[in-house]
Write a protein that holds these residues in place. Structure first.
Motif, PDB file in Angstrom:
ATOM      1  N   ILE A   1       1.526   4.400   8.404  1.00 30.00           N
ATOM      2  CA  ILE A   1       1.493   2.946   8.281  1.00 30.00           C
ATOM      3  C   ILE A   1       0.873   2.586   6.928  1.00 30.00           C
ATOM      4  CG2 ILE A   1       0.425   0.849   9.238  1.00 30.00           C
ATOM      5  CD1 ILE A   1       0.610   2.233  11.991  1.00 30.00           C
ATOM      6  N   PRO A   2       1.382   1.563   6.232  1.00 25.04           N
ATOM      7  CA  PRO A   2       0.810   1.193   4.924  1.00 25.04           C
ATOM      8  C   PRO A   2      -0.708   1.045   4.972  1.00 25.04           C
ATOM      9  CG  PRO A   2       2.826  -0.015   5.280  1.00 25.04           C
ATOM     10  CD  PRO A   2       2.560   0.729   6.570  1.00 25.04           C
ATOM     11  N   GLY A   3      -1.359   1.659   3.986  1.00 24.39           N
ATOM     12  CA  GLY A   3      -2.816   1.652   3.921  1.00 24.39           C
ATOM     13  C   GLY A   3      -3.452   2.879   4.529  1.00 24.39           C
ATOM     14  N   TYR A   4      -2.663   3.693   5.242  1.00 22.53           N
ATOM     15  CA  TYR A   4      -3.173   4.876   5.924  1.00 22.53           C
ATOM     16  C   TYR A   4      -2.425   6.115   5.457  1.00 22.53           C
ATOM     17  CZ  TYR A   4      -5.471   1.536   8.972  1.00 22.53           C
ATOM     18  OH  TYR A   4      -6.256   0.523   9.443  1.00 22.53           O
ATOM     19  N   GLY A   5      -3.037   7.272   5.675  1.00 21.98           N
ATOM     20  CA  GLY A   5      -2.389   8.519   5.292  1.00 21.98           C
ATOM     21  C   GLY A   5      -2.023   8.533   3.826  1.00 21.98           C
ATOM     22  N   LEU A   6      -0.764   8.806   3.538  1.00 26.58           N
ATOM     23  CA  LEU A   6      -0.291   8.912   2.160  1.00 26.58           C
ATOM     24  C   LEU A   6       0.646   7.776   1.769  1.00 26.58           C
ATOM     25  CD1 LEU A   6       0.363  12.777   1.982  1.00 26.58           C
ATOM     26  CD2 LEU A   6      -1.748  11.512   1.526  1.00 26.58           C
ATOM     27  N   SER A   7       0.678   6.710   2.576  1.00 22.00           N
ATOM     28  CA  SER A   7       1.487   5.540   2.226  1.00 22.00           C
ATOM     29  C   SER A   7       0.689   4.580   1.356  1.00 22.00           C
ATOM     30  CB  SER A   7       1.944   4.799   3.488  1.00 22.00           C
ATOM     31  OG  SER A   7       2.949   5.512   4.167  1.00 22.00           O
ATOM     32  N   ASP A   8       1.423   3.830   0.511  1.00 19.12           N
ATOM     33  CA  ASP A   8       0.775   2.784  -0.282  1.00 19.12           C
ATOM     34  C   ASP A   8       0.083   1.782   0.623  1.00 19.12           C
ATOM     35  OD1 ASP A   8       1.702   3.824  -2.664  1.00 19.12           O
ATOM     36  OD2 ASP A   8       3.294   2.345  -2.944  1.00 19.12           O
ATOM     37  N   GLY A   9      -0.936   1.127   0.075  1.00 21.38           N
ATOM     38  CA  GLY A   9      -1.538   0.007   0.759  1.00 21.38           C
ATOM     39  C   GLY A   9      -0.651  -1.223   0.643  1.00 21.38           C
ATOM     40  N   ALA A  10      -0.779  -2.122   1.611  1.00 22.62           N
ATOM     41  CA  ALA A  10       0.049  -3.332   1.608  1.00 22.62           C
ATOM     42  C   ALA A  10      -0.408  -4.282   0.506  1.00 22.62           C
ATOM     43  CB  ALA A  10      -0.035  -4.025   2.964  1.00 22.62           C
ATOM     44  N   THR A  11       0.504  -4.646  -0.372  1.00 24.44           N
ATOM     45  CA  THR A  11       0.227  -5.629  -1.411  1.00 24.44           C
ATOM     46  C   THR A  11       0.320  -7.029  -0.813  1.00 24.44           C
ATOM     47  OG1 THR A  11       2.557  -5.758  -2.007  1.00 24.44           O
ATOM     48  CG2 THR A  11       1.205  -4.124  -3.174  1.00 24.44           C
ATOM     49  N   ASP A  12      -0.175  -8.021  -1.559  1.00 20.56           N
ATOM     50  CA  ASP A  12      -0.048  -9.406  -1.094  1.00 20.56           C
ATOM     51  C   ASP A  12       1.418  -9.771  -0.898  1.00 20.56           C
ATOM     52  OD1 ASP A  12      -2.784  -9.674  -1.173  1.00 20.56           O
ATOM     53  OD2 ASP A  12      -2.822 -10.765  -3.078  1.00 20.56           O
ATOM     54  N   ALA A  13       2.270  -9.318  -1.818  1.00 17.02           N
ATOM     55  CA  ALA A  13       3.699  -9.625  -1.716  1.00 17.02           C
ATOM     56  C   ALA A  13       4.309  -8.989  -0.467  1.00 17.02           C
ATOM     57  CB  ALA A  13       4.425  -9.134  -2.966  1.00 17.02           C
ATOM     58  N   ALA A  14       3.915  -7.758  -0.161  1.00 17.79           N
ATOM     59  CA  ALA A  14       4.451  -7.081   1.018  1.00 17.79           C
ATOM     60  C   ALA A  14       3.985  -7.767   2.295  1.00 17.79           C
ATOM     61  CB  ALA A  14       4.023  -5.615   1.017  1.00 17.79           C
ATOM     62  N   VAL A  15       2.744  -8.238   2.313  1.00 21.71           N
ATOM     63  CA  VAL A  15       2.229  -8.936   3.491  1.00 21.71           C
ATOM     64  C   VAL A  15       3.038 -10.202   3.767  1.00 21.71           C
ATOM     65  CG1 VAL A  15       0.233 -10.166   4.438  1.00 21.71           C
ATOM     66  CG2 VAL A  15      -0.092  -7.992   3.249  1.00 21.71           C
TER      67      VAL A  15
END
Length: 340
Positions: free
Chosen positions: A113-127
């Motif tokens: 899930i974004p922000g966890y493991g090796l995935s990117d963190g959620a950007t403001d745009a993605a949110v």
């Protein structure tokens, strides 16, 4: 159908919110960038450092909503698909030993899930652009997967219920483990002094050290000796990641429960509850509650009285056996399984 943006609550995050808020840490880092850099007291790891350390030959990345999403896709391409989603404060490594046991007979897809493991963190745009279920929908579409057995633990199971409500054509059945259905109440928890000391220390320092994660994993296990030293080290590494501003934005959360109850009532797929009955936070009564909310489904359940909040992490062999038995023999009128 477009699923409403639902605020769902991830389970052990309720404990962590009482200690150190990752969002508050990220806001502080934004005001003072130096605070997010690795120091002797706060040895943070960047996402690039984590990928160098933990990515392996099965690691793949898909860009979804401008985010680099880490996933694994293993097993025969013509086999039934098990789609596995971890909970908050976890990663796709939750499923490592289950995948090892089952990937010869199933196609197993899992992601961070974004922000966890090796995935990117959620950007403001993605949110703004994405809701939590968009990630699995788009990932499975890219992989050419049109039907899955969804397997989720903790808030990963919540993700499954919402995905089943949104895309009944995609989710064939649900397998849920220690998943919330009501707003989570932590007032009844009685933690040992060693854990409360670790929580207090994290409040003071703004950092969750190895001792904190040892206490966390032990407390949420039915038998702490089942949690390996490797798992304990991995939790520490993954959660000393440089703080994310939108850490829980794309995690499935229960919120006040009002919209959650509406969505759960839409679920029609047969559902199997594999429950750790020794979970301090979500004991057997929580399994009874989720069965009431999933009132339109065929519910099966197994309660393991000696297991805590993370059954796939604590007893992976038992979990894999129960999962396969349900898929292969417990649910009627399903397609023939791939050769073993």
């Amino acid at each position: 159908m477009t699923l409403p943006r639902i605020r769902l609550l991830a389970i052990p995050a309720a404990i962590l919110a009482a200690s150190v808020s990752p969002v508050a840490m990220a806001q502080d880092a934004a005001r003072n960038p130096a605070s997010s850099q690795a120091t002797a007291a706060h040895p943070y790891l960047t996402i690039e450092e984590l990928r160098r350390k933990y990515a392996d030959a099965q690691s793949r990345y898909a860009e979804i909503g401008g985010l680099k999403i880490h996933y694994k896709d293993e097993g025969p391409r013509n086999a039934p698909v098990l789609f596995m989603v971890h909970g908050s404060e976890s990663s796709l490594r939750t499923w490592d030993r289950i995948a090892l046991a089952l990937k010869k007979r199933y196609r197993i897809v899992r992601y961070d899930i974004p922000g966890y493991g090796l995935s990117d963190g959620a950007t403001d745009a993605a949110v703004k652009a994405l809701q939590p279920t968009d990630i699995p929908v788009q990932l499975l579409t890219r992989l050419g997967v049109s039907k899955v057995t969804f397997v989720g633990v903790s808030s990963g199971g919540t993700m499954g219920m919402y995905l089943a409500a949104r895309r009944p054509d995609l989710v064939e059945r649900l397998i849920l483990s220690n998943t919330p259905s009501d707003p989570v109440d932590t007032s009844h928890l009685v933690m040992p002094k060693s854990f409360t000391d670790a929580v207090d220390r994290s409040k003071q320092t703004g950092f969750r050290d190895q001792a904190f994660w040892n206490e966390f994993l032990s407390y949420f296990a039915g038998d702490a000796t089942r949690i390996s030293q490797q798992t304990r080290r991995e939790y520490y590494d993954f959660y000393r990641r440089v703080p994310e501003k939108n850490l829980v934005a794309l995690v499935a959360r229960i919120g006040d429960g009002k919209q959650a109850s509406v969505e759960m009532a839409k679920v029609r797929q047969p559902t199997f509850l594999i429950w750790g009955g020794a979970d301090h936070l979500l004991p057997e009564s929580a399994a009874n509650a989720i069965a009431r909310y999933l009132k339109s489904t065929q519910i099966s359940r197994v309660i393991m009285p000696d297991v805590g909040h993370y059954p796939p992490l604590e007893v992976p062999e038992r979990f894999a056996q129960l999962l396969a038995a349900y898929v292969e023999a417990g649910t009627p009128n399903l397609p023939a399984q791939a050769d073993h």
